[in-house]
Design a protein around this motif. Structure first.
Motif, PDB file in Angstrom:
ATOM      1  N   ASP A  12       3.901   1.430   4.602  1.00  0.00           N
ATOM      2  CA  ASP A  12       3.057   2.103   3.634  1.00  0.00           C
ATOM      3  C   ASP A  12       3.506   1.873   2.197  1.00  0.00           C
ATOM      4  N   GLY A  13       4.713   1.360   2.034  1.00  0.00           N
ATOM      5  CA  GLY A  13       5.164   0.978   0.720  1.00  0.00           C
ATOM      6  C   GLY A  13       5.645   2.093  -0.172  1.00  0.00           C
ATOM      7  N   SER A  39       0.702   0.415  -1.486  1.00  0.00           N
ATOM      8  CA  SER A  39       0.942   1.858  -1.383  1.00  0.00           C
ATOM      9  C   SER A  39      -0.364   2.623  -1.591  1.00  0.00           C
ATOM     10  N   PRO A  40      -0.487   3.808  -0.995  1.00  0.00           N
ATOM     11  CA  PRO A  40      -1.696   4.604  -1.203  1.00  0.00           C
ATOM     12  C   PRO A  40      -1.818   5.028  -2.670  1.00  0.00           C
ATOM     13  N   LYS A  41      -3.046   5.300  -3.117  1.00  0.00           N
ATOM     14  CA  LYS A  41      -3.271   5.715  -4.507  1.00  0.00           C
ATOM     15  C   LYS A  41      -2.762   7.126  -4.768  1.00  0.00           C
ATOM     16  N   THR A  64       0.132   8.151  -7.172  1.00  0.00           N
ATOM     17  CA  THR A  64       1.289   7.302  -6.904  1.00  0.00           C
ATOM     18  C   THR A  64       1.747   6.566  -8.162  1.00  0.00           C
ATOM     19  N   ARG A  65       0.802   6.025  -8.901  1.00  0.00           N
ATOM     20  CA  ARG A  65       1.114   5.298 -10.127  1.00  0.00           C
ATOM     21  C   ARG A  65       0.890   6.216 -11.325  1.00  0.00           C
ATOM     22  N   ASP A  95      -0.007  11.746   3.741  1.00  0.00           N
ATOM     23  CA  ASP A  95      -1.391  11.407   3.420  1.00  0.00           C
ATOM     24  C   ASP A  95      -2.135  12.662   2.975  1.00  0.00           C
ATOM     25  N   THR A  96      -2.946  12.561   1.935  1.00  0.00           N
ATOM     26  CA  THR A  96      -3.666  13.729   1.409  1.00  0.00           C
ATOM     27  C   THR A  96      -4.725  14.245   2.382  1.00  0.00           C
ATOM     28  N   ASP A  97      -5.202  13.393   3.279  1.00  0.00           N
ATOM     29  CA  ASP A  97      -6.226  13.804   4.240  1.00  0.00           C
ATOM     30  C   ASP A  97      -5.686  14.104   5.629  1.00  0.00           C
TER      31      ASP A  97
END
Length: 116
Positions: A12-13, A39-41, A64-65, A95-97
């Motif tokens: 997932d980074g 990576s996820p946002k 993330t950024r 994960d947000t969801d």
């Protein structure tokens, strides 16, 4: 939902590079992470009590950024909800969801009654 296992998935980074309790009003965990293009946002931040594996959501959505540069970020999250629950914890990025999807975990750290 709570993570059934707080072991991070590979690929997932995201990785937590540090997590430490900082006394104050509010008492927070100061944490930093690394990320890359895949990576996820966004991620959610939680804390897991090590012996009981109890998950508590602390922040539902962190970008993330934008919290640093060169593939690194840093932020703080309040742990005031733990004031009456000292113990050993790990910080988790999920994960947000789907809070069962763990992106990264920190090393275990101690939350003491005297931190509040």
């Amino acid at each position: 939902m709570a993570p059934s296992s707080f072991t991070a998935r590979a690929g997932d980074g995201l990785s937590i590079t540090s997590a430490a309790v900082k006394k104050g009003k509010p008492t927070v965990v100061k944490y930093s992470w690394k990320f890359h293009d895949k990576s996820p946002k966004y991620f959610a931040v939680g804390i897991v009590e090590v012996s009981a594996h109890e998950f508590t959501l602390l922040d539902h959505e962190v970008k993330t950024r934008g919290h640093g540069d060169n593939g690194k970020g840093k932020d703080t999250v309040s742990i005031e909800v733990l004031e009456h629950y000292p113990g050993k914890y790990v910080l988790v990025l999920v994960d947000t969801d789907d809070f069962d999807t763990v992106f990264a975990t920190s090393k275990a750290f101690q939350v003491k009654k005297s931190d509040f």
